[in-house]
Motif scaffolding. Structure first.
Motif, PDB file in Angstrom:
ATOM      1  N   UNK A   1       0.817  -1.215   0.000  1.00 24.28           N
ATOM      2  CA  UNK A   1       0.000   0.000   0.000  1.00 24.28           C
ATOM      3  C   UNK A   1       0.852   1.266   0.000  1.00 24.28           C
ATOM      4  N   UNK A   2       1.916   1.260   0.780  1.00 26.07           N
ATOM      5  CA  UNK A   2       2.712   2.477   0.915  1.00 26.07           C
ATOM      6  C   UNK A   2       3.360   2.876  -0.410  1.00 26.07           C
ATOM      7  N   UNK A   3       3.891   1.909  -1.140  1.00 24.11           N
ATOM      8  CA  UNK A   3       4.523   2.250  -2.415  1.00 24.11           C
ATOM      9  C   UNK A   3       3.485   2.673  -3.450  1.00 24.11           C
ATOM     10  N   UNK A   4       2.277   2.086  -3.391  1.00 22.38           N
ATOM     11  CA  UNK A   4       1.213   2.530  -4.284  1.00 22.38           C
ATOM     12  C   UNK A   4       0.782   3.953  -3.937  1.00 22.38           C
ATOM     13  N   UNK A   5       0.711   4.261  -2.650  1.00 24.48           N
ATOM     14  CA  UNK A   5       0.342   5.612  -2.224  1.00 24.48           C
ATOM     15  C   UNK A   5       1.334   6.639  -2.770  1.00 24.48           C
ATOM     16  N   UNK A   6       2.597   6.359  -2.657  1.00 21.18           N
ATOM     17  CA  UNK A   6       3.602   7.297  -3.162  1.00 21.18           C
ATOM     18  C   UNK A   6       3.517   7.436  -4.678  1.00 21.18           C
ATOM     19  N   UNK A   7       3.204   6.321  -5.388  1.00 20.59           N
ATOM     20  CA  UNK A   7       3.059   6.391  -6.842  1.00 20.59           C
ATOM     21  C   UNK A   7       1.859   7.256  -7.234  1.00 20.59           C
ATOM     22  N   UNK A   8       0.744   7.121  -6.503  1.00 22.47           N
ATOM     23  CA  UNK A   8      -0.440   7.939  -6.792  1.00 22.47           C
ATOM     24  C   UNK A   8      -0.145   9.412  -6.545  1.00 22.47           C
TER      25      UNK A   8
ATOM     26  N   UNK B   1       2.357   8.621   7.768  1.00 18.83           N
ATOM     27  CA  UNK B   1       2.891   9.981   7.702  1.00 18.83           C
ATOM     28  C   UNK B   1       4.419   9.974   7.789  1.00 18.83           C
ATOM     29  N   UNK B   2       4.972   9.149   8.667  1.00 20.62           N
ATOM     30  CA  UNK B   2       6.434   9.077   8.786  1.00 20.62           C
ATOM     31  C   UNK B   2       7.063   8.555   7.497  1.00 20.62           C
ATOM     32  N   UNK B   3       6.430   7.562   6.875  1.00 17.27           N
ATOM     33  CA  UNK B   3       6.961   7.025   5.614  1.00 17.27           C
ATOM     34  C   UNK B   3       6.908   8.083   4.504  1.00 17.27           C
ATOM     35  N   UNK B   4       5.837   8.868   4.474  1.00 18.15           N
ATOM     36  CA  UNK B   4       5.743   9.924   3.467  1.00 18.15           C
ATOM     37  C   UNK B   4       6.801  11.000   3.701  1.00 18.15           C
ATOM     38  N   UNK B   5       7.031  11.341   4.961  1.00 18.12           N
ATOM     39  CA  UNK B   5       8.079  12.319   5.274  1.00 18.12           C
ATOM     40  C   UNK B   5       9.444  11.791   4.837  1.00 18.12           C
ATOM     41  N   UNK B   6       9.694  10.508   5.090  1.00 17.56           N
ATOM     42  CA  UNK B   6      10.970   9.914   4.691  1.00 17.56           C
ATOM     43  C   UNK B   6      11.128   9.890   3.172  1.00 17.56           C
ATOM     44  N   UNK B   7       9.987   9.825   2.451  1.00 19.87           N
ATOM     45  CA  UNK B   7      10.044   9.812   0.985  1.00 19.87           C
ATOM     46  C   UNK B   7      10.128  11.205   0.383  1.00 19.87           C
TER      47      UNK B   7
END
Length: 539
Positions: A230-237, A260-266
């Motif tokens: 899910x997290x990698x799909x979220x970042x792709x979207x 939220x932490x994963x998005x900040x790291x990305x």
């Protein structure tokens, strides 16, 4: 189209409408305002983003007379389920009250009591509160609802879902029987009619949106995905659809934090908001999002109801909600005030049942969508065939047959027999194995015999030494022992297991005579053991 001036609002209220930039009333405003101005009880149902807050505030403040004086009790009480919604209602009410001349006080949990108590004791006209904090202040004797003329229950269905019915009932009991009651909600269902219907008298029903109806300005899509991706799909979207002014809904508080932490790291600007955060942090996150300092807001369903965040481009359901009704409120954060928006929901095989409930509620199937640069596989939503495991290999991996996995117990006897039958033994190998077993048995017997002999000799020597020690005190009874009275050839007595070193008399001199032999000292120590009833020999 009807204008606000045709609804019967006061000049002050119309000035507030102009100040807020409203052009024409929404359907719920157009139908509700006349009933409220007449003084009737109202039950109104409308989807999110249709202006329900102004629908009850404009006519209420339009007819509420101005009063002055310290300590005056509130005459309008608005009850909302969440702190964020209470703050939003307060902002709208203060914009109107600047023109109507009324004083507004807002109380909710998660903040100190002191400032709220001081403000209430100073007197107020409109009280906006959450159920829990309002009951606490009533118990403290700070709030007096006996002068309430209008009681508003906003997002009533949500309050019932959150278990606030006892608190709401207590609040109603402290208000006068002759009051106007306004009940606003996103939906009108049997639970509202059953639990809150008796609070109203001959209410006018205004139903703009039926249960499960979504805004026509919101396009809805789903994307199949495995939970771990899910997290990698979220970042792709976010990279393809844009990452500004996006709300991401997750199911739990921990999921919001992790996302939220994963998005900040990305490299994205994201903040989380949920009920475990302090009121100050929640308000700061919302303000940052409104002002554009934060691009992505990751939230639980605490943000799904009644929170007016303007110009949300689209919504992503990272997790589907537990209740199908919450889906309608989530996607209602976008496409507000006639603007267009869209919502994308991530669906896993485990949430297919929830998806079917949502589609049944809204009365239509939600189509699939795809994005460039990330390939989704709809087959992940299919149930695995019988005997087939989805997303993994057979237990044991590629290890050869009979190999033991880490942590596996020894084979059962039946399995050991089965393994032994597969091994071919020759006669020579069998004879060699028998000889090895016989040699091992002989060595074990020899070791046991030697140990037995040594133990017997040790016991005999200890017994002789003990007999000699018992005889020594009797010999010293007639006179002092001499050197010749101690047998020189007596061997050193081994210390028995029951002999204690601490049994030596405390009255013995610290200096030892140089004339005494080691054998004599050994005899004395043995004689001083607890088993002896005679006094030890003098040194």
């Amino acid at each position: 189209m009807t204008a606000f001036a045709e609804l019967g609002l006061s000049e002050a209220a119309l000035a507030a409408v102009e100040r807020m930039g409203y052009d024409s009333p929404t359907p719920v405003q157009e139908q509700s305002i006349p009933y409220i101005l007449e003084g009737r009880d109202v039950i109104a149902a409308a989807s999110t983003g249709t202006g329900k807050t102004a629908a009850f505030l404009l006519p209420t403040l339009s007819t509420l007379e101005r009063m002055k004086g310290r300590g005056r009790a509130p005459r309008v009480c608005v009850v909302s389920p969440t702190r964020e919604l209470a703050q939003q209602i307060s902002r709208t009410c203060m914009q109107i009250s600047r023109k109507t001349g009324h004083f507004v006080t807002t109380v909710y949990g998660g903040t100190p009591y002191g400032p709220q108590i001081r403000e209430l004791r100073g007197g107020t006209d409109v009280l906006i509160a959450t159920p829990g904090r309002l009951n606490d202040l009533m118990d403290r004797g700070v709030v007096d609802l006996s002068e309430t003329k209008v009681l508003v229950l906003d997002e009533a269905d949500r309050m019932l879902d959150m278990g606030f019915l006892p608190d709401v009932t207590k609040i109603v009991e402290h208000t006068p029987a002759e009051r106007q009651t306004l009940l606003f909600s996103a939906t009108i269902d049997s639970s509202i009619q059953k639990n809150l219907g008796n609070l109203l008298k001959d209410p006018a029903i205004v139903e703009i949106a039926r249960n499960g109806e979504t805004a026509a300005t919101v396009a809805q899509y789903i994307m199949p995905i495995a939970n771990r991706k899910k997290q990698e799909l979220l970042e792709a979207v976010l990279n393809e659809k844009g990452h500004e002014r996006v709300i991401v809904f997750a199911r739990t508080k921990n999921r919001t934090e992790e996302c939220a932490e994963a998005l900040e790291a990305a490299g994205f600007h994201a903040e989380s908001i949920h009920s475990d955060k302090t009121q100050g942090r929640r308000r700061r996150a919302l303000d940052n999002f409104r002002r554009g300092k934060t691009d992505i807001l990751v939230a639980t369903d605490v943000l799904a109801r009644g929170i007016d965040v303007p110009e949300v481009n689209y919504v992503i359901n990272f997790d589907l909600p537990d209740m199908a009704e919450d889906y309608v409120h989530r996607i209602g954060r976008t496409g507000r005030a006639g603007e267009e928006g869209f919502a994308i929901s991530f669906v896993t095989r485990e949430t297919m049942k929830t998806l079917k409930e949502i589609e049944k509620l809204i009365g239509k199937d939600i189509p699939f969508t795809t994005i460039e640069g990330y390939e989704t596989d709809p087959s992940v939503l299919e149930k695995p065939k019988r005997g087939e495991r989805k997303g993994g290999t057979r237990r044991g991996g590629n290890k050869p047959a009979g190999a033991r996995r880490t942590g596996e117990k020894d084979p059962t006897p039946a399995r050991a027999v089965a393994i032994a039958r597969t091994i071919r033994w020759s006669p020579a190998a069998s004879a060699a194995a028998a000889a090895a077993r016989a040699a091992t048995t002989a060595r074990a017997a020899t070791t046991v015999a030697a140990a037995s002999t040594a133990t017997t000799a040790t016991i005999a020597a200890a017994t002789r030494a003990a007999i000699a020690a018992r005889a020594a005190p009797a010999a010293t009874a007639s006179g002092s022992p001499t050197r010749s009275s101690v047998p020189a050839a007596t061997p050193r007595t081994p210390r028995l297991a029951c002999t204690r070193r601490s049994a030596r008399p405390r009255t013995a001199p610290r200096t030892r005579p140089t004339t005494r032999s080691a054998a004599a000292r050994a005899v004395t120590i043995t004689a001083a053991s607890p088993s002896s009833t005679a006094r030890p020999a003098a040194r």
